[in-house]
Structure formats: structure tokens, C-alpha cells
Design a protein around this motif. Structure first.
Motif, PDB file in Angstrom:
ATOM      1  N   UNK A   1       0.821  -1.211   0.000  1.00  0.00           N
ATOM      2  CA  UNK A   1       0.000   0.000   0.000  1.00  0.00           C
ATOM      3  C   UNK A   1       0.855   1.261   0.000  1.00  0.00           C
ATOM      4  N   UNK A   2       1.996   1.202   0.696  1.00  0.00           N
ATOM      5  CA  UNK A   2       2.895   2.358   0.717  1.00  0.00           C
ATOM      6  C   UNK A   2       3.421   2.647  -0.677  1.00  0.00           C
ATOM      7  N   UNK A   3       3.803   1.598  -1.383  1.00  0.00           N
ATOM      8  CA  UNK A   3       4.278   1.794  -2.758  1.00  0.00           C
ATOM      9  C   UNK A   3       3.156   2.340  -3.641  1.00  0.00           C
TER      10      UNK A   3
ATOM     11  N   UNK B   1      13.928   4.056  -3.683  1.00  0.00           N
ATOM     12  CA  UNK B   1      13.808   3.405  -2.378  1.00  0.00           C
ATOM     13  C   UNK B   1      14.925   2.387  -2.169  1.00  0.00           C
ATOM     14  N   UNK B   2      15.237   1.622  -3.222  1.00  0.00           N
ATOM     15  CA  UNK B   2      16.292   0.617  -3.101  1.00  0.00           C
ATOM     16  C   UNK B   2      17.658   1.266  -2.907  1.00  0.00           C
ATOM     17  N   UNK B   3      17.912   2.331  -3.662  1.00  0.00           N
ATOM     18  CA  UNK B   3      19.192   3.038  -3.530  1.00  0.00           C
ATOM     19  C   UNK B   3      19.334   3.637  -2.135  1.00  0.00           C
ATOM     20  N   UNK B   4      18.248   4.249  -1.657  1.00  0.00           N
ATOM     21  CA  UNK B   4      18.265   4.834  -0.316  1.00  0.00           C
ATOM     22  C   UNK B   4      18.454   3.745   0.732  1.00  0.00           C
TER      23      UNK B   4
ATOM     24  N   UNK C   1      13.364  17.383  -3.948  1.00  0.00           N
ATOM     25  CA  UNK C   1      13.318  18.294  -5.088  1.00  0.00           C
ATOM     26  C   UNK C   1      12.563  17.682  -6.261  1.00  0.00           C
ATOM     27  N   UNK C   2      12.685  16.378  -6.449  1.00  0.00           N
ATOM     28  CA  UNK C   2      12.040  15.706  -7.586  1.00  0.00           C
ATOM     29  C   UNK C   2      10.609  15.294  -7.270  1.00  0.00           C
ATOM     30  N   UNK C   3      10.415  14.649  -6.114  1.00  0.00           N
ATOM     31  CA  UNK C   3       9.121  14.045  -5.808  1.00  0.00           C
ATOM     32  C   UNK C   3       8.254  14.850  -4.845  1.00  0.00           C
ATOM     33  N   UNK C   4       8.831  15.813  -4.162  1.00  0.00           N
ATOM     34  CA  UNK C   4       8.101  16.526  -3.125  1.00  0.00           C
ATOM     35  C   UNK C   4       8.263  15.813  -1.792  1.00  0.00           C
ATOM     36  N   UNK C   5       7.928  16.502  -0.724  1.00  0.00           N
ATOM     37  CA  UNK C   5       8.162  15.958   0.622  1.00  0.00           C
ATOM     38  C   UNK C   5       7.326  14.712   0.900  1.00  0.00           C
ATOM     39  N   UNK C   6       6.049  14.717   0.517  1.00  0.00           N
ATOM     40  CA  UNK C   6       5.163  13.597   0.854  1.00  0.00           C
ATOM     41  C   UNK C   6       5.661  12.292   0.245  1.00  0.00           C
TER      42      UNK C   6
ATOM     43  N   UNK D   1       8.635  11.635  -0.859  1.00  0.00           N
ATOM     44  CA  UNK D   1       9.944  11.300  -0.319  1.00  0.00           C
ATOM     45  C   UNK D   1       9.808  10.568   1.011  1.00  0.00           C
ATOM     46  N   UNK D   2       8.894  11.018   1.869  1.00  0.00           N
ATOM     47  CA  UNK D   2       8.666  10.322   3.132  1.00  0.00           C
ATOM     48  C   UNK D   2       8.182   8.895   2.875  1.00  0.00           C
ATOM     49  N   UNK D   3       7.337   8.702   1.882  1.00  0.00           N
ATOM     50  CA  UNK D   3       6.873   7.353   1.548  1.00  0.00           C
ATOM     51  C   UNK D   3       8.036   6.488   1.059  1.00  0.00           C
ATOM     52  N   UNK D   4       8.942   7.083   0.288  1.00  0.00           N
ATOM     53  CA  UNK D   4      10.114   6.347  -0.185  1.00  0.00           C
ATOM     54  C   UNK D   4      10.978   5.933   1.001  1.00  0.00           C
ATOM     55  N   UNK D   5      11.182   6.864   1.938  1.00  0.00           N
ATOM     56  CA  UNK D   5      11.961   6.545   3.137  1.00  0.00           C
ATOM     57  C   UNK D   5      11.266   5.436   3.925  1.00  0.00           C
ATOM     58  N   UNK D   6       9.940   5.529   4.036  1.00  0.00           N
ATOM     59  CA  UNK D   6       9.175   4.497   4.737  1.00  0.00           C
ATOM     60  C   UNK D   6       9.400   3.139   4.103  1.00  0.00           C
TER      61      UNK D   6
END
Length: 289
Positions: A57-59, A206-209, A243-248, A250-255
Motif C-alpha cells: 500500500x505504501x508503494x 527506495x532501493x538506492x536509499x 526536489x524531484x518528488x516533493x516531501x510527501x 519522499x517520506x513514503x520512499x523513506x518508509x
């Protein structure tokens, strides 16, 4: 705990404004995530199943115009209507593409679709509700059933149209070549100005991070405290993602990255403890990690 520490450490590497926005979003999304984990664990009777679904669901939230709360609400509804766990995310993607195409709220369509499945029978009113929302359901059902459009209502009244026919029509509309195929990702890609496939880009980010975060997550799970030096390696990456995806997003990517690493490390710990137990050695969680 690992997620909150990561957020604060990363936030310290950004500008004041960017850090505040990032940490505020992390706090909100992590709060949502924890509540949803509890809800899905209760519904599914398994923390592992709940985590697997939450990762899906996060993805989905990351690559579509819908936020995590809306996507998760839809998932809970579909589970309540009796959809199988392994099909929930795919059904959401199908409904999301159609909802994006007709400009309807996702969970409005989830409600109509779910109650139709739960009732076990398709009524003329059901077909009209879909048609009135701009879904070319008559045209698609005519292809599925092999009859002309003007025969559909007659077949519905006779009980010759089932939920499986509606399901197939929806999937045809959203599969390759369909009117609403991959519409959510296309809309999201246009929003963030990407020319490449958004889903692949999100997964790669997400994988790179995750690779850069892995040493820090290991230390967190082992009880480490001094994590600043680890996050200096990813601060630039986080800033670029914002800068590319926006804060929201990006937080999902970090999650996504943190949760994936947590699961990998903890599963490895379980394996190590089992091996040790076979050798009559007892390991603490920290030692196993």
C-alpha cells in the motif's frame, strides 16, 4: 523507533524549512502507518501479513495520486467485503485507475464495487451507478459477454450477469490497451514532471536509499545511538528526492526503504537465533542481529 531516529537525523542535514516540512510529514505518515499496522494486524491476525500489505500500500500511495490514508481505507473496505488478501492491492490499482479516469473519489468506487461483490448478484441499478459515473460499463460488458449493449440490462434482470463479469470488465478497462490503463501512474508522472516510469523510478530510489541506510538501521536495531555519521551519507539523496518528488512522496520512499530493511534484518536475526538454539546457544536479539 528506527524510523523516528532516522527522520530526525536526516532532518538535521537539510535546510531549516525543508527539515521542518520533512519531519512534520514523517511524524504524520509514521503515525498513520503505526495505526494502520495495528488495524491490519487485527483484521488479518498476523503482523507479518499486515506488514506485507502495508509495504504494498505504501508503494501504491507513492506511485499514484492517492495518499496512504485513502489507499489504506480502500484496502480495509475490500477486506471487509471479503476480497482475498493477496488480491487487495491489485483490486485497488484497478479501481484507482478507473477512479482517476472518471475523476471520482477512490473509496466511492471501492464502496460500489465491494458491496456488489458482497451482495452476490448484479442488479440493473448497480450497472447504472457505474455508467452514471462515466464508466463505459455497457460497452465493456458487451465485449465480455459477447452480446450487444442493448441486451445487457435484459441479461442483468434475468440474473445472467455476475460479479465476475463486472470484475473482468474492470480489468479489461485497466489492462494494457484499455481506456484507463496505468492512468494513476501517468497522472502522477505528469504531476512530478517525470518522463520515465514513475513506479520504476520510485522503486529504484527506495532501493538506492535502502542501501545507504542499511548500516544505520543495523546500528539502530542493535541499540546504537550515535547515527549522525551514517545519515550524512544520505542527506544529499533525501534533499534530491524532495526536489524531484516533493516531501510527501519522499517520506513514503523513506518508509519503504526503512520497513524493507527492518524486515530483512529481523528475519536474519530469527534465522541466527534458530541456528544458535540448535547448537544449544542462546542469543539476545541484539546479538542475533
Amino acid at each position: 523507533r528506527s524510523f523516528n531516529i532516522a527522520a530526525k537525523s536526516i532532518g538535521g542535514l537539510l535546510t531549516v524549512a525543508a527539515a521542518k516540512g520533512f519531519i512534520d510529514q514523517v511524524t504524520r505518515i509514521r503515525g498513520e502507518f503505526q495505526q494502520l499496522e495495528i488495524a491490519f494486524s487485527t483484521m488479518l491476525g498476523s503482523e507479518e501479513k499486515a506488514m506485507t500489505l502495508m509495504n504494498q500500500l505504501t508503494r501504491t500511495a507513492a506511485v499514484t495520486p492517492f495518499d496512504l490514508s485513502g489507499v489504506a481505507t480502500g484496502a480495509k473496505q475490500l477486506l471487509a467485503y471479503g476480497f482475498e488478501l493477496e488480491n487487495v492491492n491489485d483490486e485497488l490499482l484497478t479501481l484507482g485507475d478507473i477512479a482517476a479516469g472518471i475523476g471520482a473519489p477512490l473509496n466511492d468506487l471501492v464502496y460500489l464495487y465491494g458491496t456488489l461483490r458482497a451482495s452476490g448478484r448484479v442488479m440493473t441499478m448497480d450497472i447504472r451507478q457505474f455508467a452514471n459515473r462515466g464508466i463505459p460499463i455497457y460497452e465493456e460488458l458487451s465485449k465480455v459477454l459477447g452480446v450487444s449493449k442493448d441486451k445487457i440490462n435484459e441479461m442483468v434482470t434475468a440474473g445472467k450477469v455476475g460479479f465476475s463479469d463486472i470484475q473482468k470488465a474492470f480489468r479489461n478497462l485497466t489492462s494494457e490497451g484499455g481506456k484507463f490503463s496505468n492512468l494513476m501512474e501517468k497522472q502522477s508522472a505528469s504531476i512530478v514532471g517525470l518522463k520515465s516510469n514513475l513506479g520504476d523510478a520510485i522503486d529504484m530510489a527506495a532501493n538506492d536509499l535502502g542501501k545507504k541506510l542499511e548500516p544505520a538501521i543495523q546500528k539502530i536495531l542493535q541499540g546504537g545511538i550515535d547515527l549522525a555519521e551514517n545519515y550524512e551519507k544520505v542527506g544529499k539523496t533525501i534533499a534530491e528526492l524532495i526536489a524531484v518528488y516533493g516531501t510527501y512522496r519522499t517520506v513514503l520512499i523513506v518508509t519503504m526503504a526503512v520497513q524493507k530493511l527492518n524486515m530483512q534484518v529481523l528475519r536474519q536475526a530469527v534465522r541466527e537465533k534458530r541456528k544458535a538454539a540448535m547448537a544449544s546457544i542462546q542469543l539476545s536479539n541484539a546479538e542475533a542481529i
